[in-house]
Design a protein around this motif. Structure first.
Motif, PDB file in Angstrom:
ATOM      1  N   TRP A 134      -5.057   6.039   1.160  1.00  0.00           N
ATOM      2  CA  TRP A 134      -4.079   4.963   1.024  1.00  0.00           C
ATOM      3  C   TRP A 134      -4.596   4.001  -0.034  1.00  0.00           C
ATOM      4  CZ3 TRP A 134       0.280   5.444   3.939  1.00  0.00           C
ATOM      5  CH2 TRP A 134       0.229   6.401   4.958  1.00  0.00           C
ATOM      6  N   GLN A 143      -4.791   4.367   7.112  1.00  0.00           N
ATOM      7  CA  GLN A 143      -3.634   3.513   6.870  1.00  0.00           C
ATOM      8  C   GLN A 143      -3.860   2.109   7.432  1.00  0.00           C
ATOM      9  OE1 GLN A 143       0.052   4.945   8.545  1.00  0.00           O
ATOM     10  NE2 GLN A 143       1.265   3.434   7.463  1.00  0.00           N
ATOM     11  N   TYR A 179       0.844  -1.191   0.000  1.00  0.00           N
ATOM     12  CA  TYR A 179       0.000   0.000   0.000  1.00  0.00           C
ATOM     13  C   TYR A 179       0.878   1.239   0.000  1.00  0.00           C
ATOM     14  CZ  TYR A 179       0.566   0.249   5.125  1.00  0.00           C
ATOM     15  OH  TYR A 179       1.062   0.331   6.395  1.00  0.00           O
ATOM     16  N   ILE A 180       0.335   2.282  -0.611  1.00  0.00           N
ATOM     17  CA  ILE A 180       1.056   3.537  -0.721  1.00  0.00           C
ATOM     18  C   ILE A 180       0.124   4.679  -0.313  1.00  0.00           C
ATOM     19  CG2 ILE A 180       2.612   2.744  -2.538  1.00  0.00           C
ATOM     20  CD1 ILE A 180       0.838   4.285  -4.551  1.00  0.00           C
ATOM     21  N   LYS A 181       0.716   5.762   0.152  1.00  0.00           N
ATOM     22  CA  LYS A 181      -0.073   6.962   0.421  1.00  0.00           C
ATOM     23  C   LYS A 181      -0.188   7.696  -0.906  1.00  0.00           C
ATOM     24  CE  LYS A 181      -0.650  10.771   3.593  1.00  0.00           C
ATOM     25  NZ  LYS A 181      -0.132  11.441   4.794  1.00  0.00           N
ATOM     26  N   SER A 182      -1.348   7.569  -1.543  1.00  0.00           N
ATOM     27  CA  SER A 182      -1.529   8.096  -2.888  1.00  0.00           C
ATOM     28  C   SER A 182      -1.965   9.554  -2.906  1.00  0.00           C
ATOM     29  CB  SER A 182      -2.525   7.236  -3.661  1.00  0.00           C
ATOM     30  OG  SER A 182      -3.709   7.053  -2.920  1.00  0.00           O
ATOM     31  N   TRP A 202       2.149   0.322 -11.829  1.00  0.00           N
ATOM     32  CA  TRP A 202       1.335   0.211 -10.614  1.00  0.00           C
ATOM     33  C   TRP A 202      -0.070  -0.241 -10.979  1.00  0.00           C
ATOM     34  CZ3 TRP A 202       1.245  -0.352  -5.634  1.00  0.00           C
ATOM     35  CH2 TRP A 202       0.154   0.040  -4.874  1.00  0.00           C
TER      36      TRP A 202
END
Length: 66
Positions: A12, A32, A4-7, A23
């Protein structure tokens, strides 16, 4: 493998990177912790149930009704 990424601020995104580096998003989460749970679940770990399922299981009188 899912990660997971902080988009965005307060968002998230769970997904994975394809072998070519692109991606591939799977789902978005406002917290999160929710993204971490989803990532773990998609990667095969089942440490906890999603909160909505947990609430549904614990909201009745303890009697199973199929």
């Amino acid at each position: 493998m899912y990660v997971y990424i902080k988009s965005e601020p307060n968002l998230w995104t769970v997904g994975f990177y394809r072998p070519d580096g692109k991606w591939e998003p799977e789902s978005d989460h406002p917290k999160q912790e929710e993204a971490a749970e989803r990532t773990a679940w998609l990667n095969g770990s089942r440490p906890t149930m999603p909160e909505s399922v947990n609430q549904a299981l614990n909201s009745g009188d303890g009697v199973y009704r199929p």
